[in-house]
Design an enzyme around this catalytic site. Structure first.
Site, mmCIF file in Angstrom:
data_model
loop_
_atom_site.group_PDB
_atom_site.id
_atom_site.type_symbol
_atom_site.label_atom_id
_atom_site.label_comp_id
_atom_site.label_asym_id
_atom_site.label_seq_id
_atom_site.Cartn_x
_atom_site.Cartn_y
_atom_site.Cartn_z
ATOM 1 N N ALA A 294 0.846 -1.193 0.000
ATOM 2 C CA ALA A 294 0.000 0.000 0.000
ATOM 3 C C ALA A 294 0.879 1.240 0.000
ATOM 4 O O ALA A 294 2.099 1.151 -0.130
ATOM 5 C CB ALA A 294 -0.913 -0.014 1.218
ATOM 6 N N ASN A 295 0.272 2.401 0.123
ATOM 7 C CA ASN A 295 1.040 3.643 0.235
ATOM 8 C C ASN A 295 0.327 4.581 1.195
ATOM 9 O O ASN A 295 -0.726 4.246 1.732
ATOM 10 C CB ASN A 295 1.244 4.283 -1.143
ATOM 11 C CG ASN A 295 -0.066 4.634 -1.808
ATOM 12 O OD1 ASN A 295 -0.826 5.474 -1.330
ATOM 13 N ND2 ASN A 295 -0.362 3.983 -2.927
ATOM 14 N N ARG A 296 0.885 5.760 1.432
ATOM 15 C CA ARG A 296 0.412 6.654 2.484
ATOM 16 C C ARG A 296 -0.725 7.574 2.079
ATOM 17 O O ARG A 296 -1.055 8.507 2.809
ATOM 18 C CB ARG A 296 1.569 7.498 3.013
ATOM 19 C CG ARG A 296 2.629 6.691 3.723
ATOM 20 C CD ARG A 296 3.679 7.603 4.341
ATOM 21 N NE ARG A 296 4.841 6.857 4.781
ATOM 22 C CZ ARG A 296 4.878 6.132 5.897
ATOM 23 N NH1 ARG A 296 3.821 6.085 6.684
ATOM 24 N NH2 ARG A 296 5.973 5.470 6.222
ATOM 25 N N ALA B 164 -3.740 7.514 -5.558
ATOM 26 C CA ALA B 164 -2.321 7.147 -5.557
ATOM 27 C C ALA B 164 -2.259 5.665 -5.915
ATOM 28 O O ALA B 164 -2.201 4.791 -5.044
ATOM 29 C CB ALA B 164 -1.706 7.411 -4.192
#
Ligand code: C5P
Length: 226
Positions: free
Chosen positions: A29-31, A95
């Site tokens: 995942a990402n932020r 994102a």
């Protein structure tokens, strides 16, 4: 929906991160918090648009009067976006993970005795923005992308606009010191065909409304030019 400059228009928005499964219990995942995309969905709706929000997993509350489609991985996001077309304006604020796991395991991966390293092969994800911005009968008249960068912000955004065939790129600097990623405020540079505008710092809600008002104006200009 409300009367406003986007009455009668369909605005399609992506938001949040994607989760790319590694095995049944793990993912990459990402932020991304999804805050900017959700702010765009609320703003578009309050300006009178019919809104479809295709969102990856976030902690945010679904906006009222918006068609919210929850997805997990990039491939699902692309499918949902394509199903939601046609749209008058597409704003791709998600994102999206650049990579997914090439060989997603169907059982939980186990570490072996003495195993000190492990690699997960990755495969390139589809570029949702570039895919829908390709010319074709279903291309939204106004396609807006985002560029989250930590260096060479304007330069990278300008290249991105051309490479992905987007009309506008909303560029911002997401270096941790700016507090933009995950925060409530942003500071953007709007990259269009005619150049770069540096906007003042403002809340993500305020930016969303200003951007969509601008988009509504541009859209009516495109109509009368046609
Ligand atoms: O290439 P980069 O990820 O920096 O591009 C950012 C822009 O492209 C954002 O608008 C993002 O939503 C979109 N994007 C996408 N699909 C991808 C990667 C990025 O739609 N696979």
């Amino acid at each position: 929906s409300a009367q406003g400059p986007l009455s009668g228009k369909h605005v399609l928005i992506t938001a949040g991160p994607t989760h790319e499964p590694i095995d049944p219990v793990r993912y990459i995942a990402n932020r991304s918090s999804g805050k900017q995309g959700y702010a765009l969905a609320r703003a578009a709706s309050s300006l009178g648009a019919r809104v479809t929000l295709v969102t990856g997993p976030t902690a945010l509350k679904a906006p009222d009067a918006v068609n919210v489609i929850h997805v997990e991985r990039a491939a699902e996001m692309l499918e949902a976006v394509q199903r939601a077309l046609p749209a008058d304006i597409a704003v791709m604020a998600a994102a999206v993970a650049d990579w997914r796991c090439a060989g997603e395991a169907d059982q939980k991966m186990k570490k072996r005795e003495g195993q000190e390293t492990h690699s997960v092969p990755l495969a390139r994800n589809p570029d949702i923005l570039a895919t829908i911005a390709q010319s074709g009968p279903n291309r939204p008249p106004l396609v807006i992308g985002f560029a989250a960068e930590t260096e060479n912000v304007i330069e990278n955004a300008t290249t991105k606009r051309q490479k992905k065939n987007a009309d506008w790129i909303v560029a911002n600097n997401v270096s941790p010191a700016t507090g933009i990623m995950g925060g409530d405020a942003t500071r953007i540079h709007l990259v269009t065909e005619s150049g770069v505008e540096d906007w003042q710092p403002m809340g993500k809600d305020e930016m969303a409304e200003a951007l969509l008002r601008r988009a509504a104006g541009t859209l009516s200009g495109l109509r009368s030019a046609a």
